[in-house]
Motif scaffolding. Structure first.
Motif, PDB file in Angstrom:
ATOM      1  N   ILE A  90       0.836  -1.205   0.000  1.00 12.93           N
ATOM      2  CA  ILE A  90       0.000   0.000   0.000  1.00 12.93           C
ATOM      3  C   ILE A  90       0.869   1.251   0.000  1.00 12.93           C
ATOM      4  O   ILE A  90       0.606   2.214  -0.732  1.00 12.93           O
ATOM      5  N   ALA A  91       1.910   1.240   0.829  1.00 13.69           N
ATOM      6  CA  ALA A  91       2.799   2.403   0.913  1.00 13.69           C
ATOM      7  C   ALA A  91       3.436   2.702  -0.444  1.00 13.69           C
ATOM      8  O   ALA A  91       3.515   3.860  -0.870  1.00 13.69           O
ATOM      9  N   ILE A  92       3.883   1.646  -1.130  1.00 10.54           N
ATOM     10  CA  ILE A  92       4.566   1.821  -2.416  1.00 10.54           C
ATOM     11  C   ILE A  92       3.589   2.171  -3.530  1.00 10.54           C
ATOM     12  O   ILE A  92       3.819   3.098  -4.306  1.00 10.54           O
ATOM     13  N   CYS A  93       2.490   1.432  -3.598  1.00 13.52           N
ATOM     14  CA  CYS A  93       1.561   1.591  -4.731  1.00 13.52           C
ATOM     15  C   CYS A  93       0.653   2.815  -4.603  1.00 13.52           C
ATOM     16  O   CYS A  93       0.268   3.407  -5.610  1.00 13.52           O
ATOM     17  N   ALA A  94       0.322   3.182  -3.364  1.00 11.14           N
ATOM     18  CA  ALA A  94      -0.610   4.301  -3.162  1.00 11.14           C
ATOM     19  C   ALA A  94       0.070   5.541  -2.601  1.00 11.14           C
ATOM     20  O   ALA A  94      -0.527   6.614  -2.576  1.00 11.14           O
ATOM     21  N   GLY A  95       1.316   5.397  -2.127  1.00  8.17           N
ATOM     22  CA  GLY A  95       2.047   6.546  -1.596  1.00  8.17           C
ATOM     23  C   GLY A  95       1.447   7.113  -0.326  1.00  8.17           C
ATOM     24  O   GLY A  95       1.481   8.328  -0.105  1.00  8.17           O
ATOM     25  N   LEU A  96       0.919   6.241   0.525  1.00 10.56           N
ATOM     26  CA  LEU A  96       0.286   6.719   1.762  1.00 10.56           C
ATOM     27  C   LEU A  96       1.289   6.838   2.899  1.00 10.56           C
ATOM     28  O   LEU A  96       2.267   6.104   2.964  1.00 10.56           O
ATOM     29  N   ARG A  97       1.013   7.770   3.816  1.00 11.95           N
ATOM     30  CA  ARG A  97       1.772   7.863   5.059  1.00 11.95           C
ATOM     31  C   ARG A  97       1.340   6.727   5.977  1.00 11.95           C
ATOM     32  O   ARG A  97       0.254   6.163   5.810  1.00 11.95           O
ATOM     33  N   ARG A  98       2.165   6.438   6.971  1.00 12.39           N
ATOM     34  CA  ARG A  98       1.838   5.324   7.869  1.00 12.39           C
ATOM     35  C   ARG A  98       0.529   5.584   8.615  1.00 12.39           C
ATOM     36  O   ARG A  98      -0.248   4.654   8.863  1.00 12.39           O
ATOM     37  N   SER A  99       0.264   6.833   8.976  1.00 13.22           N
ATOM     38  CA  SER A  99      -0.981   7.152   9.684  1.00 13.22           C
ATOM     39  C   SER A  99      -2.202   6.911   8.802  1.00 13.22           C
ATOM     40  O   SER A  99      -3.266   6.508   9.287  1.00 13.22           O
ATOM     41  N   GLU A 100      -2.051   7.159   7.510  1.00 16.76           N
ATOM     42  CA  GLU A 100      -3.159   6.926   6.569  1.00 16.76           C
ATOM     43  C   GLU A 100      -3.394   5.438   6.354  1.00 16.76           C
ATOM     44  O   GLU A 100      -4.537   4.987   6.235  1.00 16.76           O
ATOM     45  N   ILE A 101      -2.296   4.672   6.310  1.00 10.65           N
ATOM     46  CA  ILE A 101      -2.413   3.220   6.148  1.00 10.65           C
ATOM     47  C   ILE A 101      -3.158   2.621   7.334  1.00 10.65           C
ATOM     48  O   ILE A 101      -4.089   1.826   7.181  1.00 10.65           O
ATOM     49  N   LEU A 102      -2.758   3.026   8.538  1.00  8.84           N
ATOM     50  CA  LEU A 102      -3.380   2.473   9.743  1.00  8.84           C
ATOM     51  C   LEU A 102      -4.799   2.985   9.942  1.00  8.84           C
ATOM     52  O   LEU A 102      -5.581   2.381  10.675  1.00  8.84           O
ATOM     53  N   GLY A 103      -5.135   4.092   9.300  1.00  9.92           N
ATOM     54  CA  GLY A 103      -6.486   4.637   9.404  1.00  9.92           C
ATOM     55  C   GLY A 103      -7.477   4.013   8.434  1.00  9.92           C
ATOM     56  O   GLY A 103      -8.663   4.341   8.459  1.00  9.92           O
ATOM     57  N   LEU A 104      -7.010   3.086   7.595  1.00 10.06           N
ATOM     58  CA  LEU A 104      -7.901   2.448   6.621  1.00 10.06           C
ATOM     59  C   LEU A 104      -8.865   1.482   7.306  1.00 10.06           C
ATOM     60  O   LEU A 104      -8.458   0.643   8.111  1.00 10.06           O
ATOM     61  N   HIS A 105     -10.153   1.605   6.967  1.00  5.89           N
ATOM     62  CA  HIS A 105     -11.187   0.694   7.453  1.00  5.89           C
ATOM     63  C   HIS A 105     -11.577  -0.263   6.327  1.00  5.89           C
ATOM     64  O   HIS A 105     -11.258  -0.023   5.155  1.00  5.89           O
ATOM     65  N   LEU A 106     -12.278  -1.299   6.686  1.00  5.51           N
ATOM     66  CA  LEU A 106     -12.727  -2.263   5.674  1.00  5.51           C
ATOM     67  C   LEU A 106     -13.596  -1.603   4.607  1.00  5.51           C
ATOM     68  O   LEU A 106     -13.485  -1.908   3.420  1.00  5.51           O
ATOM     69  N   ASP A 107     -14.463  -0.672   5.042  1.00  8.08           N
ATOM     70  CA  ASP A 107     -15.352  -0.043   4.069  1.00  8.08           C
ATOM     71  C   ASP A 107     -14.668   1.055   3.249  1.00  8.08           C
ATOM     72  O   ASP A 107     -15.313   1.729   2.441  1.00  8.08           O
ATOM     73  N   ASP A 108     -13.365   1.239   3.463  1.00  8.07           N
ATOM     74  CA  ASP A 108     -12.588   2.171   2.633  1.00  8.07           C
ATOM     75  C   ASP A 108     -11.987   1.457   1.426  1.00  8.07           C
ATOM     76  O   ASP A 108     -11.290   2.088   0.625  1.00  8.07           O
TER      77      ASP A 108
END
Length: 210
Positions: A90-108
């Protein structure tokens, strides 16, 4: 004095370097924060650090991975556990910060169409001593990001593991309620942001060329 002080531990090359300007700046902020608390508690009338200019941080050009290096990292990730693989995919393909990765819910997640939706951050709260969720910093931070099929597959495997983790905690604790987040800690709560950083360090140490 700090500008000429050595770090406590040597680097990967075995050489002990001087404290970086960013480390010195963090020490300054820590001292200021401590004395601000002393003012709040009535031990001081004012914070003397507020009159001192913060140490400048030397701006360095950030190094980035090449396409070839990223492809190699993705190959290495296939050999890791499903959580590690999904996290850094996710970090590589979407370029998200770690806080954004951990903030992902199933319905996201929209794994059928290969999209993820960034709506919140998961960050550590020093006062509450726990990971909390907050709205993203700006409106532009709320967004839809497309991801490739192999990333969707890695996330799907992670979700299956998540379900097993939740099932184990539900059997052990009758009052356990699982967070909606994809990435859970070994205690069944939202994963600590530092876990992503420490895992990455171990991953890089495992593969010397990274």
């Amino acid at each position: 004095e700090l500008k000429g002080q050595d770090k406590m531990k040597p680097g990967k090359n075995g050489i002990i370097e001087k404290l970086s300007s960013s480390s010195i700046n963090e020490i300054y902020k820590l001292i200021r924060k401590i004395l601000n608390k002393a003012v709040t508690w009535g031990y001081l009338e004012t914070n003397p650090v507020n009159k001192i200019k913060a140490p400048n941080i030397d701006k360095k050009e950030k190094e980035t991975y090449t396409r070839k290096e990223l492809l190699q990292i993705l190959e290495y990730l296939k050999q890791e556990d499903v959580i590690t693989e999904a996290t850094y995919n996710i970090a590589i393909c979407a370029g998200l910060r770690r806080s954004e990765i951990l903030g992902l819910h199933l319905d996201d997640l929209d794994l059928v169409n290969g999209n993820i939706y960034i709506k919140r951050d998961a960050v550590w709260d020093d006062e509450l001593k726990m990971v909390v969720e907050k709205e993203t910093k700006t409106k532009d931070s709320v967004r839809k990001v497309p991801i490739p099929l192999f990333c969707c597959e890695a996330i799907y495997e992670c979700i299956k593991l998540r379900e097993r983790i939740i099932h184990r905690f539900e059997k052990k604790y009758f009052n356990y309620i699982a967070p909606d987040n994809i990435f859970l800690s070994k205690f069944g709560k939202i994963m600590h942001p530092d876990t992503i950083s420490s895992k990455w360090t171990k991953f890089c140490d495992k593969y010397d060329e990274l």
